[in-house]
Design a protein around this motif. Structure first.
Motif, PDB file in Angstrom:
ATOM      1  N   ASP A 106       0.877  -1.277   0.127  1.00 24.87           N
ATOM      2  CA  ASP A 106      -0.071  -0.004   0.034  1.00 24.87           C
ATOM      3  C   ASP A 106       0.676   1.241   0.136  1.00 24.87           C
ATOM      4  OD1 ASP A 106      -2.510   1.405   0.393  1.00 24.87           O
ATOM      5  OD2 ASP A 106      -1.773   1.933   2.338  1.00 24.87           O
ATOM      6  N   MET A 107       2.061   1.141   0.658  1.00 28.95           N
ATOM      7  CA  MET A 107       2.857   2.527   0.840  1.00 28.95           C
ATOM      8  C   MET A 107       3.697   2.344  -0.146  1.00 28.95           C
ATOM      9  SD  MET A 107       3.436   2.669   4.717  1.00 28.95           S
ATOM     10  CE  MET A 107       3.577   0.868   5.208  1.00 28.95           C
ATOM     11  N   THR A 108       4.133   1.592  -0.952  1.00 32.08           N
ATOM     12  CA  THR A 108       5.143   1.765  -1.855  1.00 32.08           C
ATOM     13  C   THR A 108       4.750   1.581  -3.391  1.00 32.08           C
ATOM     14  OG1 THR A 108       5.779  -0.863  -1.697  1.00 32.08           O
ATOM     15  CG2 THR A 108       7.035   0.935  -0.322  1.00 32.08           C
ATOM     16  N   ALA A 109       3.498   0.981  -3.627  1.00 36.17           N
ATOM     17  CA  ALA A 109       3.025   0.700  -4.952  1.00 36.17           C
ATOM     18  C   ALA A 109       3.404   1.662  -5.973  1.00 36.17           C
ATOM     19  CB  ALA A 109       1.480   0.496  -4.951  1.00 36.17           C
ATOM     20  N   SER A 110       3.276   2.960  -5.567  1.00 33.51           N
ATOM     21  CA  SER A 110       3.494   4.178  -6.585  1.00 33.51           C
ATOM     22  C   SER A 110       5.108   3.892  -7.348  1.00 33.51           C
ATOM     23  CB  SER A 110       3.480   5.378  -5.937  1.00 33.51           C
ATOM     24  OG  SER A 110       4.527   5.575  -4.918  1.00 33.51           O
ATOM     25  N   ALA A 111       5.858   3.390  -6.600  1.00 36.08           N
ATOM     26  CA  ALA A 111       7.281   3.466  -6.936  1.00 36.08           C
ATOM     27  C   ALA A 111       7.898   2.036  -7.178  1.00 36.08           C
ATOM     28  CB  ALA A 111       8.198   3.922  -5.942  1.00 36.08           C
ATOM     29  N   LEU A 112       7.133   0.922  -7.044  1.00 41.46           N
ATOM     30  CA  LEU A 112       7.550  -0.360  -7.110  1.00 41.46           C
ATOM     31  C   LEU A 112       7.715  -0.719  -8.762  1.00 41.46           C
ATOM     32  CD1 LEU A 112       5.276  -2.566  -4.930  1.00 41.46           C
ATOM     33  CD2 LEU A 112       7.806  -2.077  -4.454  1.00 41.46           C
ATOM     34  N   PRO A 113       8.966  -1.563  -9.038  1.00 47.18           N
ATOM     35  CA  PRO A 113       8.909  -2.070 -10.521  1.00 47.18           C
ATOM     36  C   PRO A 113       7.595  -2.751 -10.912  1.00 47.18           C
ATOM     37  CG  PRO A 113      10.895  -2.610  -9.317  1.00 47.18           C
ATOM     38  CD  PRO A 113       9.971  -2.136  -8.330  1.00 47.18           C
ATOM     39  N   VAL A 114       7.340  -2.607 -12.168  1.00 45.10           N
ATOM     40  CA  VAL A 114       6.118  -3.176 -12.870  1.00 45.10           C
ATOM     41  C   VAL A 114       6.084  -4.584 -12.306  1.00 45.10           C
ATOM     42  CG1 VAL A 114       5.011  -3.790 -14.814  1.00 45.10           C
ATOM     43  CG2 VAL A 114       5.864  -1.595 -14.604  1.00 45.10           C
ATOM     44  N   LYS A 115       7.311  -5.455 -12.503  1.00 46.97           N
ATOM     45  CA  LYS A 115       7.055  -6.942 -12.149  1.00 46.97           C
ATOM     46  C   LYS A 115       6.803  -7.230 -10.864  1.00 46.97           C
ATOM     47  CE  LYS A 115      10.169 -10.877 -12.251  1.00 46.97           C
ATOM     48  NZ  LYS A 115      11.579 -11.288 -12.629  1.00 46.97           N
ATOM     49  N   THR A 116       7.153  -6.590  -9.833  1.00 44.22           N
ATOM     50  CA  THR A 116       6.793  -6.502  -8.281  1.00 44.22           C
ATOM     51  C   THR A 116       5.124  -6.102  -8.165  1.00 44.22           C
ATOM     52  OG1 THR A 116       9.097  -6.114  -7.572  1.00 44.22           O
ATOM     53  CG2 THR A 116       7.325  -6.095  -6.130  1.00 44.22           C
ATOM     54  N   ARG A 117       4.933  -4.966  -8.677  1.00 39.44           N
ATOM     55  CA  ARG A 117       3.588  -4.641  -8.665  1.00 39.44           C
ATOM     56  C   ARG A 117       2.567  -5.535  -9.098  1.00 39.44           C
ATOM     57  NH1 ARG A 117       4.358   0.426 -10.132  1.00 39.44           N
ATOM     58  NH2 ARG A 117       3.729   0.033 -12.537  1.00 39.44           N
ATOM     59  N   ASN A 118       2.902  -5.905 -10.294  1.00 31.19           N
ATOM     60  CA  ASN A 118       1.967  -7.066 -10.624  1.00 31.19           C
ATOM     61  C   ASN A 118       1.837  -8.273 -10.016  1.00 31.19           C
ATOM     62  OD1 ASN A 118       1.272  -5.321 -13.055  1.00 31.19           O
ATOM     63  ND2 ASN A 118       2.656  -6.355 -14.267  1.00 31.19           N
ATOM     64  N   ALA A 119       3.100  -8.813  -9.441  1.00 26.35           N
ATOM     65  CA  ALA A 119       3.086 -10.195  -8.676  1.00 26.35           C
ATOM     66  C   ALA A 119       2.170  -9.764  -7.430  1.00 26.35           C
ATOM     67  CB  ALA A 119       4.507 -10.486  -8.173  1.00 26.35           C
ATOM     68  N   ALA A 120       2.471  -8.485  -6.826  1.00 28.79           N
ATOM     69  CA  ALA A 120       1.881  -8.312  -5.651  1.00 28.79           C
ATOM     70  C   ALA A 120       0.255  -8.129  -5.716  1.00 28.79           C
ATOM     71  CB  ALA A 120       2.377  -6.924  -4.812  1.00 28.79           C
ATOM     72  N   THR A 121       0.049  -7.428  -6.694  1.00 20.60           N
ATOM     73  CA  THR A 121      -1.573  -7.238  -6.929  1.00 20.60           C
ATOM     74  C   THR A 121      -2.111  -8.549  -7.187  1.00 20.60           C
ATOM     75  OG1 THR A 121      -1.232  -6.800  -9.128  1.00 20.60           O
ATOM     76  CG2 THR A 121      -1.501  -4.711  -7.668  1.00 20.60           C
ATOM     77  N   ALA A 122      -1.432  -9.622  -7.872  1.00 21.74           N
ATOM     78  CA  ALA A 122      -2.206 -10.671  -8.180  1.00 21.74           C
ATOM     79  C   ALA A 122      -2.388 -11.577  -7.117  1.00 21.74           C
ATOM     80  CB  ALA A 122      -1.457 -11.517  -9.220  1.00 21.74           C
ATOM     81  N   PHE A 123      -1.121 -11.375  -6.223  1.00 18.60           N
ATOM     82  CA  PHE A 123      -1.258 -12.559  -4.772  1.00 18.60           C
ATOM     83  C   PHE A 123      -2.298 -12.078  -4.017  1.00 18.60           C
ATOM     84  CE2 PHE A 123      -0.009 -12.835  -0.463  1.00 18.60           C
ATOM     85  CZ  PHE A 123       0.496 -14.164  -0.351  1.00 18.60           C
ATOM     86  N   ILE A 124      -2.235 -10.682  -3.655  1.00 20.32           N
ATOM     87  CA  ILE A 124      -3.248  -9.836  -2.839  1.00 20.32           C
ATOM     88  C   ILE A 124      -4.752 -10.195  -3.203  1.00 20.32           C
ATOM     89  CG2 ILE A 124      -4.252  -7.763  -1.716  1.00 20.32           C
ATOM     90  CD1 ILE A 124      -1.040  -6.723  -1.891  1.00 20.32           C
ATOM     91  N   ALA A 125      -4.960 -10.245  -4.419  1.00 19.84           N
ATOM     92  CA  ALA A 125      -6.280 -10.357  -4.959  1.00 19.84           C
ATOM     93  C   ALA A 125      -6.742 -11.999  -4.844  1.00 19.84           C
ATOM     94  CB  ALA A 125      -6.529 -10.090  -6.606  1.00 19.84           C
ATOM     95  N   LYS A 126      -5.607 -12.886  -4.980  1.00 23.25           N
ATOM     96  CA  LYS A 126      -5.881 -14.219  -5.070  1.00 23.25           C
ATOM     97  C   LYS A 126      -6.231 -14.685  -3.531  1.00 23.25           C
ATOM     98  CE  LYS A 126      -3.488 -18.772  -5.583  1.00 23.25           C
ATOM     99  NZ  LYS A 126      -2.441 -19.363  -5.947  1.00 23.25           N
ATOM    100  N   LEU A 127      -5.501 -13.950  -2.647  1.00 17.40           N
ATOM    101  CA  LEU A 127      -5.633 -14.316  -1.112  1.00 17.40           C
ATOM    102  C   LEU A 127      -7.071 -13.936  -0.713  1.00 17.40           C
ATOM    103  CD1 LEU A 127      -3.926 -15.128   1.358  1.00 17.40           C
ATOM    104  CD2 LEU A 127      -3.664 -12.603   1.870  1.00 17.40           C
ATOM    105  N   ALA A 128      -7.566 -12.636  -1.267  1.00 17.25           N
ATOM    106  CA  ALA A 128      -8.752 -12.051  -0.887  1.00 17.25           C
ATOM    107  C   ALA A 128      -9.828 -12.637  -1.193  1.00 17.25           C
ATOM    108  CB  ALA A 128      -8.938 -10.564  -0.907  1.00 17.25           C
ATOM    109  N   ASN A 129      -9.908 -12.881  -2.680  1.00 19.69           N
ATOM    110  CA  ASN A 129     -10.892 -13.500  -3.426  1.00 19.69           C
ATOM    111  C   ASN A 129     -11.195 -15.056  -2.794  1.00 19.69           C
ATOM    112  OD1 ASN A 129     -12.069 -11.982  -5.129  1.00 19.69           O
ATOM    113  ND2 ASN A 129     -10.140 -11.750  -6.133  1.00 19.69           N
TER     114      ASN A 129
END
Length: 379
Positions: free
Chosen positions: A163-186
Protein backbone atom coordinates in the motif's frame (compact mmCIF):
# COMPACT_ATOMS: atom_id res chain seq x y z
CA UNK A 1 -4.14 21.81 -2.45
CA UNK A 2 -2.17 18.80 -3.68
CA UNK A 3 0.74 17.45 -1.77
CA UNK A 4 4.30 18.32 -2.77
CA UNK A 5 6.01 15.64 -4.82
CA UNK A 6 9.75 15.96 -4.30
CA UNK A 7 12.42 14.08 -6.25
CA UNK A 8 14.38 11.49 -4.28
CA UNK A 9 17.64 13.40 -4.80
CA UNK A 10 16.10 16.48 -3.21
CA UNK A 11 14.92 14.38 -0.27
CA UNK A 12 18.42 13.09 0.36
CA UNK A 13 19.87 16.63 0.22
CA UNK A 14 17.25 17.93 2.64
CA UNK A 15 17.85 15.12 5.10
CA UNK A 16 21.62 15.42 4.92
CA UNK A 17 21.49 19.19 5.42
CA UNK A 18 19.13 18.87 8.37
CA UNK A 19 21.31 16.34 10.13
CA UNK A 20 24.48 18.42 9.63
CA UNK A 21 23.06 21.31 11.63
CA UNK A 22 24.41 21.72 15.18
CA UNK A 23 22.32 19.79 17.69
CA UNK A 24 20.30 18.17 14.96
CA UNK A 25 17.69 15.81 16.35
CA UNK A 26 15.69 13.01 14.87
CA UNK A 27 12.74 15.41 14.91
CA UNK A 28 14.78 17.63 12.56
CA UNK A 29 15.22 14.63 10.30
CA UNK A 30 11.45 14.10 10.15
CA UNK A 31 10.80 17.79 9.59
CA UNK A 32 13.28 17.72 6.70
CA UNK A 33 11.02 15.13 5.13
CA UNK A 34 7.91 17.29 5.47
CA UNK A 35 5.73 17.10 2.42
CA UNK A 36 7.36 13.93 1.19
CA UNK A 37 5.36 10.73 1.24
CA UNK A 38 7.19 9.14 -1.67
CA UNK A 39 8.74 10.14 -4.94
CA UNK A 40 6.80 9.17 -8.06
CA UNK A 41 3.60 10.01 -6.22
CA UNK A 42 1.32 10.17 -9.25
CA UNK A 43 0.34 6.49 -9.14
CA UNK A 44 -0.49 4.91 -5.82
CA UNK A 45 -2.39 2.20 -4.06
CA UNK A 46 -5.93 3.24 -3.31
CA UNK A 47 -6.09 2.70 0.44
CA UNK A 48 -3.23 4.78 1.87
CA UNK A 49 -3.87 3.15 5.26
CA UNK A 50 -1.15 5.17 6.98
CA UNK A 51 -1.43 8.90 7.53
CA UNK A 52 -1.65 10.65 4.19
CA UNK A 53 -0.91 13.04 2.71
CA UNK A 54 2.40 13.88 4.36
CA UNK A 55 2.63 14.06 8.13
CA UNK A 56 1.42 17.27 9.71
CA UNK A 57 3.71 19.14 12.12
CA UNK A 58 2.07 17.66 15.23
CA UNK A 59 2.28 14.17 13.72
CA UNK A 60 6.00 14.48 13.00
CA UNK A 61 6.61 15.70 16.54
CA UNK A 62 4.67 12.78 18.01
CA UNK A 63 6.36 10.21 15.78
CA UNK A 64 9.98 11.38 16.17
CA UNK A 65 11.10 9.62 19.38
CA UNK A 66 9.77 6.18 18.55
CA UNK A 67 10.50 6.45 14.82
CA UNK A 68 14.20 6.74 15.56
CA UNK A 69 14.24 3.24 17.03
CA UNK A 70 12.26 1.89 14.06
CA UNK A 71 14.74 3.34 11.58
CA UNK A 72 17.70 1.89 13.46
CA UNK A 73 16.14 -1.58 13.53
CA UNK A 74 15.35 -1.54 9.81
CA UNK A 75 18.71 -0.02 8.87
CA UNK A 76 20.45 -2.91 10.62
CA UNK A 77 18.64 -5.35 8.31
CA UNK A 78 19.03 -3.56 4.99
CA UNK A 79 21.10 -6.41 3.57
CA UNK A 80 18.85 -9.21 4.82
CA UNK A 81 17.62 -11.70 2.28
CA UNK A 82 14.01 -12.96 2.22
CA UNK A 83 13.16 -16.21 3.97
CA UNK A 84 10.04 -16.71 1.89
CA UNK A 85 8.28 -20.04 2.37
CA UNK A 86 5.62 -21.71 0.26
CA UNK A 87 3.67 -22.42 3.45
CA UNK A 88 3.40 -21.09 6.99
CA UNK A 89 1.87 -23.05 9.84
CA UNK A 90 1.65 -22.14 13.52
CA UNK A 91 -2.06 -22.66 14.22
CA UNK A 92 -2.76 -25.46 16.68
CA UNK A 93 0.92 -26.22 17.26
CA UNK A 94 3.40 -25.51 20.03
CA UNK A 95 6.93 -24.13 19.69
CA UNK A 96 9.32 -26.70 18.16
CA UNK A 97 6.43 -28.71 16.67
CA UNK A 98 6.25 -29.19 12.90
CA UNK A 99 7.29 -26.01 11.05
CA UNK A 100 6.24 -23.70 13.90
CA UNK A 101 9.71 -22.27 14.57
CA UNK A 102 10.54 -21.90 10.88
CA UNK A 103 7.21 -20.16 10.28
CA UNK A 104 7.67 -17.70 13.16
CA UNK A 105 11.11 -16.79 11.85
CA UNK A 106 9.85 -16.33 8.30
CA UNK A 107 6.91 -14.19 9.46
CA UNK A 108 9.41 -11.60 10.63
CA UNK A 109 10.00 -10.83 6.94
CA UNK A 110 6.43 -9.55 6.67
CA UNK A 111 6.85 -7.07 9.51
CA UNK A 112 10.26 -6.01 8.19
CA UNK A 113 8.63 -5.24 4.83
CA UNK A 114 6.02 -3.07 6.53
CA UNK A 115 8.58 -1.24 8.66
CA UNK A 116 10.90 -0.64 5.70
CA UNK A 117 7.97 0.81 3.76
CA UNK A 118 7.21 3.14 6.67
CA UNK A 119 10.82 4.34 6.81
CA UNK A 120 10.88 4.85 3.05
CA UNK A 121 7.62 6.79 3.26
CA UNK A 122 9.15 9.12 5.85
CA UNK A 123 12.60 9.56 4.27
CA UNK A 124 12.43 8.84 0.57
CA UNK A 125 15.66 6.85 1.00
CA UNK A 126 15.56 4.34 -1.85
CA UNK A 127 17.54 1.71 0.06
CA UNK A 128 14.38 0.97 2.05
CA UNK A 129 12.28 0.83 -1.11
CA UNK A 130 14.70 -1.72 -2.57
CA UNK A 131 14.32 -3.87 0.55
CA UNK A 132 10.53 -3.79 0.19
CA UNK A 133 10.80 -4.61 -3.51
CA UNK A 134 13.10 -7.59 -2.85
CA UNK A 135 10.96 -9.06 -0.09
CA UNK A 136 7.61 -8.41 -1.75
CA UNK A 137 8.66 -10.11 -4.97
CA UNK A 138 10.09 -13.10 -3.12
CA UNK A 139 7.01 -13.67 -0.97
CA UNK A 140 4.34 -13.02 -3.59
CA UNK A 141 5.99 -15.42 -6.04
CA UNK A 142 6.79 -18.14 -3.48
CA UNK A 143 3.98 -18.35 -0.92
CA UNK A 144 0.93 -20.48 -1.74
CA UNK A 145 -2.14 -19.42 0.27
CA UNK A 146 -3.55 -22.11 2.55
CA UNK A 147 -6.52 -19.92 3.51
CA UNK A 148 -5.94 -20.65 7.18
CA UNK A 149 -6.46 -17.14 8.61
CA UNK A 150 -4.47 -17.82 11.78
CA UNK A 151 -1.44 -18.88 9.79
CA UNK A 152 -1.89 -15.98 7.36
CA UNK A 153 -3.00 -13.11 9.58
CA UNK A 154 0.48 -11.53 9.42
CA UNK A 155 0.04 -10.94 5.71
CA UNK A 156 -1.67 -7.70 6.73
CA UNK A 157 1.91 -6.38 7.00
CA UNK A 158 2.64 -7.38 3.40
CA UNK A 159 -0.51 -5.61 2.23
CA UNK A 160 0.48 -2.47 4.15
CA UNK A 161 3.98 -2.59 2.65
CA UNK A 162 2.49 -2.75 -0.83
CA UNK A 163 0.00 0.00 0.00
CA UNK A 164 2.78 2.43 0.90
CA UNK A 165 5.16 1.61 -1.96
CA UNK A 166 2.95 0.71 -4.93
CA UNK A 167 3.66 4.05 -6.62
CA UNK A 168 7.38 3.33 -6.93
CA UNK A 169 7.65 -0.45 -7.29
CA UNK A 170 8.95 -2.01 -10.50
CA UNK A 171 6.14 -3.27 -12.72
CA UNK A 172 7.15 -6.90 -12.18
CA UNK A 173 6.82 -6.59 -8.40
CA UNK A 174 3.65 -4.53 -8.57
CA UNK A 175 1.97 -7.07 -10.83
CA UNK A 176 3.04 -10.00 -8.66
CA UNK A 177 1.84 -8.26 -5.50
CA UNK A 178 -1.55 -7.25 -6.87
CA UNK A 179 -2.17 -10.75 -8.23
CA UNK A 180 -1.19 -12.31 -4.89
CA UNK A 181 -3.30 -9.93 -2.79
CA UNK A 182 -6.33 -10.43 -5.05
CA UNK A 183 -5.91 -14.23 -4.94
CA UNK A 184 -5.71 -14.17 -1.15
CA UNK A 185 -8.78 -11.99 -0.67
CA UNK A 186 -10.98 -13.64 -3.28
CA UNK A 187 -10.08 -17.07 -1.93
CA UNK A 188 -11.24 -16.10 1.54
CA UNK A 189 -14.49 -14.59 0.25
CA UNK A 190 -15.27 -17.71 -1.77
CA UNK A 191 -14.70 -19.97 1.23
CA UNK A 192 -16.89 -17.92 3.55
CA UNK A 193 -19.66 -17.62 0.98
CA UNK A 194 -19.64 -21.40 0.49
CA UNK A 195 -20.55 -21.97 4.15
CA UNK A 196 -24.13 -22.70 5.24
CA UNK A 197 -25.92 -19.96 7.15
CA UNK A 198 -25.99 -19.16 9.99
CA UNK A 199 -22.21 -19.38 10.18
CA UNK A 200 -20.74 -21.60 12.87
CA UNK A 201 -17.44 -22.83 14.31
CA UNK A 202 -14.36 -21.10 12.96
CA UNK A 203 -16.54 -19.10 10.59
CA UNK A 204 -17.92 -17.02 13.46
CA UNK A 205 -15.09 -16.94 16.02
CA UNK A 206 -11.72 -15.15 15.88
CA UNK A 207 -10.75 -17.01 12.69
CA UNK A 208 -13.45 -15.12 10.81
CA UNK A 209 -12.26 -11.79 12.23
CA UNK A 210 -8.85 -12.45 10.70
CA UNK A 211 -10.44 -13.39 7.37
CA UNK A 212 -12.42 -10.15 7.39
CA UNK A 213 -9.28 -8.13 8.14
CA UNK A 214 -7.35 -9.60 5.21
CA UNK A 215 -10.28 -9.21 2.82
CA UNK A 216 -10.91 -5.60 3.85
CA UNK A 217 -7.27 -4.54 3.63
CA UNK A 218 -6.89 -6.18 0.24
CA UNK A 219 -10.15 -4.74 -1.07
CA UNK A 220 -9.39 -1.14 -0.18
CA UNK A 221 -5.75 -1.37 -1.26
CA UNK A 222 -6.71 -2.71 -4.67
CA UNK A 223 -9.75 -0.40 -4.87
CA UNK A 224 -11.76 -3.41 -6.03
CA UNK A 225 -15.46 -2.50 -5.79
CA UNK A 226 -16.65 -6.10 -5.70
CA UNK A 227 -14.20 -6.98 -2.92
CA UNK A 228 -15.06 -3.81 -0.99
CA UNK A 229 -18.74 -4.72 -1.03
CA UNK A 230 -17.88 -8.27 0.08
CA UNK A 231 -15.65 -6.95 2.87
CA UNK A 232 -18.39 -4.72 4.25
CA UNK A 233 -20.97 -7.51 4.02
CA UNK A 234 -18.67 -10.00 5.80
CA UNK A 235 -17.70 -7.43 8.45
CA UNK A 236 -21.34 -6.76 9.39
CA UNK A 237 -22.13 -10.46 9.30
CA UNK A 238 -19.23 -11.21 11.64
CA UNK A 239 -20.37 -8.54 14.09
CA UNK A 240 -23.84 -10.08 14.15
CA UNK A 241 -22.57 -13.65 14.53
CA UNK A 242 -19.74 -12.95 16.97
CA UNK A 243 -20.93 -10.09 19.19
CA UNK A 244 -23.96 -10.40 21.47
CA UNK A 245 -26.34 -7.55 22.18
CA UNK A 246 -24.47 -6.85 25.46
CA UNK A 247 -21.08 -6.67 23.67
CA UNK A 248 -19.70 -10.05 24.78
CA UNK A 249 -18.04 -12.11 22.04
CA UNK A 250 -18.40 -15.74 21.02
CA UNK A 251 -14.70 -16.18 21.76
CA UNK A 252 -15.17 -15.17 25.39
CA UNK A 253 -17.89 -17.79 25.77
CA UNK A 254 -15.84 -20.52 24.06
CA UNK A 255 -12.42 -19.79 25.53
CA UNK A 256 -13.27 -18.06 28.83
CA UNK A 257 -10.36 -15.74 28.08
CA UNK A 258 -9.95 -12.04 27.45
CA UNK A 259 -6.86 -13.01 25.47
CA UNK A 260 -9.21 -14.21 22.75
CA UNK A 261 -11.52 -11.21 23.02
CA UNK A 262 -8.54 -9.02 22.18
CA UNK A 263 -7.40 -11.40 19.45
CA UNK A 264 -10.93 -11.36 18.00
CA UNK A 265 -11.45 -7.58 18.04
CA UNK A 266 -8.04 -6.35 16.91
CA UNK A 267 -8.37 -7.56 13.30
CA UNK A 268 -11.86 -6.06 13.11
CA UNK A 269 -10.45 -2.71 14.23
CA UNK A 270 -7.76 -2.93 11.53
CA UNK A 271 -10.48 -3.67 8.97
CA UNK A 272 -12.39 -0.62 10.19
CA UNK A 273 -9.25 1.53 9.87
CA UNK A 274 -8.92 0.41 6.25
CA UNK A 275 -12.56 1.30 5.61
CA UNK A 276 -12.16 4.70 7.26
CA UNK A 277 -9.77 5.73 4.49
CA UNK A 278 -12.74 5.41 2.13
CA UNK A 279 -14.99 7.41 4.46
CA UNK A 280 -16.83 4.36 5.79
CA UNK A 281 -17.52 4.23 9.52
CA UNK A 282 -17.47 0.58 10.53
CA UNK A 283 -16.87 1.25 14.23
CA UNK A 284 -20.51 2.03 14.88
CA UNK A 285 -21.98 -0.14 12.10
CA UNK A 286 -24.77 -2.22 13.63
CA UNK A 287 -25.72 -5.78 12.79
CA UNK A 288 -29.32 -7.01 12.85
CA UNK A 289 -29.01 -7.97 16.53
CA UNK A 290 -28.00 -4.41 17.43
CA UNK A 291 -24.37 -5.32 18.10
CA UNK A 292 -21.44 -3.25 16.86
CA UNK A 293 -17.66 -3.24 17.10
CA UNK A 294 -17.91 -0.24 19.40
CA UNK A 295 -20.24 -2.17 21.70
CA UNK A 296 -17.74 -5.03 21.95
CA UNK A 297 -14.89 -2.65 22.70
CA UNK A 298 -16.94 -0.90 25.37
CA UNK A 299 -17.57 -4.31 26.95
CA UNK A 300 -13.80 -4.83 27.22
CA UNK A 301 -12.93 -1.34 28.55
CA UNK A 302 -13.62 -2.08 32.28
CA UNK A 303 -11.21 -5.02 32.10
CA UNK A 304 -8.60 -2.91 30.32
CA UNK A 305 -8.87 -0.27 33.04
CA UNK A 306 -8.59 -2.86 35.81
CA UNK A 307 -12.11 -2.18 37.07
CA UNK A 308 -12.89 -5.85 36.41
CA UNK A 309 -10.51 -8.82 36.49
CA UNK A 310 -10.62 -12.26 34.92
CA UNK A 311 -8.88 -15.60 35.45
CA UNK A 312 -7.92 -16.84 32.01
CA UNK A 313 -9.01 -20.09 30.31
CA UNK A 314 -10.52 -21.66 33.46
CA UNK A 315 -13.57 -22.97 31.61
CA UNK A 316 -12.28 -23.04 28.02
CA UNK A 317 -14.00 -25.62 25.82
CA UNK A 318 -10.94 -25.93 23.56
CA UNK A 319 -8.47 -28.69 24.47
CA UNK A 320 -5.52 -26.87 22.90
CA UNK A 321 -5.78 -24.15 25.55
CA UNK A 322 -5.10 -26.74 28.27
CA UNK A 323 -2.22 -28.11 26.20
CA UNK A 324 -0.62 -24.67 26.05
CA UNK A 325 -1.17 -24.14 29.76
CA UNK A 326 0.50 -27.47 30.54
CA UNK A 327 3.41 -26.51 28.27
CA UNK A 328 3.94 -23.42 30.42
CA UNK A 329 3.23 -20.84 27.73
CA UNK A 330 2.66 -17.43 29.33
CA UNK A 331 -0.87 -16.02 29.42
CA UNK A 332 -2.74 -19.33 29.43
CA UNK A 333 -3.47 -19.31 33.14
CA UNK A 334 -3.79 -16.77 35.92
CA UNK A 335 -5.27 -13.28 35.77
CA UNK A 336 -5.46 -11.45 32.45
CA UNK A 337 -2.94 -8.60 32.10
CA UNK A 338 -4.72 -5.51 30.73
CA UNK A 339 -1.49 -4.41 29.01
CA UNK A 340 -2.07 -7.22 26.54
CA UNK A 341 -4.78 -5.03 25.01
CA UNK A 342 -2.52 -1.98 24.57
CA UNK A 343 -2.10 -2.38 20.80
CA UNK A 344 -5.83 -2.96 20.37
CA UNK A 345 -6.75 0.28 22.13
CA UNK A 346 -4.01 2.30 20.43
CA UNK A 347 -5.42 1.07 17.12
CA UNK A 348 -9.01 1.89 17.99
CA UNK A 349 -7.93 5.30 19.30
CA UNK A 350 -7.09 6.06 15.66
CA UNK A 351 -10.77 5.48 14.89
CA UNK A 352 -12.24 7.31 17.88
CA UNK A 353 -10.61 9.65 20.36
CA UNK A 354 -12.87 8.33 23.11
CA UNK A 355 -10.47 5.39 23.49
CA UNK A 356 -7.26 7.45 23.62
CA UNK A 357 -7.20 7.71 27.42
CA UNK A 358 -7.58 3.92 27.73
CA UNK A 359 -4.73 3.37 25.28
CA UNK A 360 -2.40 5.79 27.06
CA UNK A 361 -3.15 4.25 30.42
CA UNK A 362 -2.16 0.84 29.07
CA UNK A 363 0.99 2.13 27.35
CA UNK A 364 2.30 5.69 27.02
CA UNK A 365 3.46 4.97 23.46
CA UNK A 366 1.86 2.93 20.69
CA UNK A 367 3.82 0.18 18.90
CA UNK A 368 6.62 1.69 16.80
CA UNK A 369 5.02 0.89 13.45
CA UNK A 370 1.73 2.49 14.47
CA UNK A 371 3.46 5.59 15.86
CA UNK A 372 4.94 6.20 12.42
CA UNK A 373 1.92 5.01 10.42
CA UNK A 374 -0.77 6.91 12.36
CA UNK A 375 0.98 9.05 14.97
CA UNK A 376 -2.04 10.78 16.51
CA UNK A 377 -5.33 9.47 17.92
CA UNK A 378 -8.55 10.55 16.27
CA UNK A 379 -10.37 13.52 17.74
Amino acid sequence: MGREVVPATTVRVRVADAMKRPGASFAAWLFACAGVVAPLGSAHAAMNFCAAPAMQTSERTSAAPIAQGLVKRVAARLNDQPKALARLHTEGTLPHEGIYDQSVEAQQDLELMRDAALVWRATGDERYLRLVDRFLLAWTTTYQPSFNPIDETHFDSLILAYDMTASALPVKTRNAATAFIAKLANGYVQRVDAQPRPLSGTYRNNWESHRVKLVAMAAFTLDDRKLINAAQRLFIEQIGENVAADGATVDFAERDALHYVTYDLEPLVVAALAARRHNRNWLGERAQNGASLQLALDWLVPYALGEKTHEEFVHSSVAFDAKRREAGLPGYSGPWDPKNSAQLFHLVARLSGRYASVALRLSPMPPAWLAVCLPLPAR
